[in-house]
Design an enzyme around this catalytic site. Sequence first.
Site, PDB file in Angstrom:
ATOM      1  N   HIS A 132       0.802  -1.229   0.000  1.00  0.00           N
ATOM      2  CA  HIS A 132       0.000   0.000   0.000  1.00  0.00           C
ATOM      3  C   HIS A 132       0.834   1.278   0.000  1.00  0.00           C
ATOM      4  CE1 HIS A 132      -3.696  -2.173   0.445  1.00  0.00           C
ATOM      5  NE2 HIS A 132      -3.393  -2.652   1.626  1.00  0.00           N
ATOM      6  N   ALA A 133       2.090   1.212   0.405  1.00  0.00           N
ATOM      7  CA  ALA A 133       2.903   2.429   0.491  1.00  0.00           C
ATOM      8  C   ALA A 133       2.993   3.100  -0.876  1.00  0.00           C
ATOM      9  CB  ALA A 133       4.293   2.104   1.021  1.00  0.00           C
TER      10      ALA A 133
END
Length: 390
Positions: A132-133
């Site tokens: 998700h980063a």
Amino acid sequence: MSGRAQLMWDEAVTGYDFGPSHPMDPVRLELTRRLVGAFGLDRDLAVVAAKPAGESTLKLVHREDYIDAVKAASADPAGADGSYGLGTLDDPAFAGMHEVSALIAGQSVGAAEAVWRGDAEHAVNFAGGLHHAMPGGASGFCVYNDAALAIARLLELGAERVAYVDVDVHHGDGVQAAFWEDPRVLTISLHEHPGTLFPGTGWPQETGAGAGEGAAVNVALPAGTGDAGWLRAFHAVVPELLAGFRPQVLVSQHGADTHFEDPLAHLAVSLDAQRAVQLACHELAHAYADGKWVALGGGGYAVVDVVPRSWTHLVGIVAGRPVEPGTEIPEGWRRDVFARTRQLGPQRMTDGRWPVEYGDWETGYDPADRIDQAVLATRRAVFPLRGLLP
């Protein structure tokens, strides 16, 4: 060592710890490593501790100002800059956050390097898969996007076609974003429908842009999807796309949070179906990527009963010694579990559903079936862009 599988592991990755009340408990990593050892799987692969990802490597995906913000929050957690997603409920800042996040990223980058250079045919980093980063911010328990960094390193080394298959219950949004306009990277994500789960993206109409149009693929599955539907969707989309793309390396993300016991999502997949997809990824790597396979972990918040078993299956498959589903779990590991968590550990490496059966897409399409509707939406959105029939 050439041709031998690698397990990327440094005990210090268990320092990726958002605190005692956070669902991403690092005990899941510790217990997985112990279960791998209890089965003796570490004798069948090389256990390698790669160096942390340096700043030049992190910049392959992440902006310099974001890296600086992570470093600042790592040194002074109380002063974390929330505009970068740091110091939030999802991503609380903690001392040493930059260092351990870079270490996890380094394991995935090291895995990619080993596979590309032929030092290993397969490599696994179950501490990775932090998908998700974003280039400029933390998100969804993820500080640095090790999966995207591993792919970016492969491209830097000369790879022209890298396929990324993500079967985490959450959309692999950060990896998709990193390569949104890059035709060299085919990202495929199977996940719970964005209408019912974080991060709210991953619609079938998200197919990439510019030169990368058609290089992003999303299968949004309805809440409650179980084994047969999940496997049907995977096999209705992934093999055909990989056959057409012919990747030089397959990178796969195996979040265990699709499981019916996971507290943060709403799919109903068993450990046995997760193992079936792990085996399928291994077979697809050999069929279409000359055996070059980088396997990563991901989400998973049933940290005792599910995650260690799922990722131990993954390590066994990577090592070439799959653990049979009915295998009894060593009593010593179960004692360790109780001593560490005061919970009773599972007794076997199965949920009792092996072998898992499903209907191939070729058997016919049911217009009233919500899973078939999801699959068809994906095929219609992206297959023509790749010269395939929907």
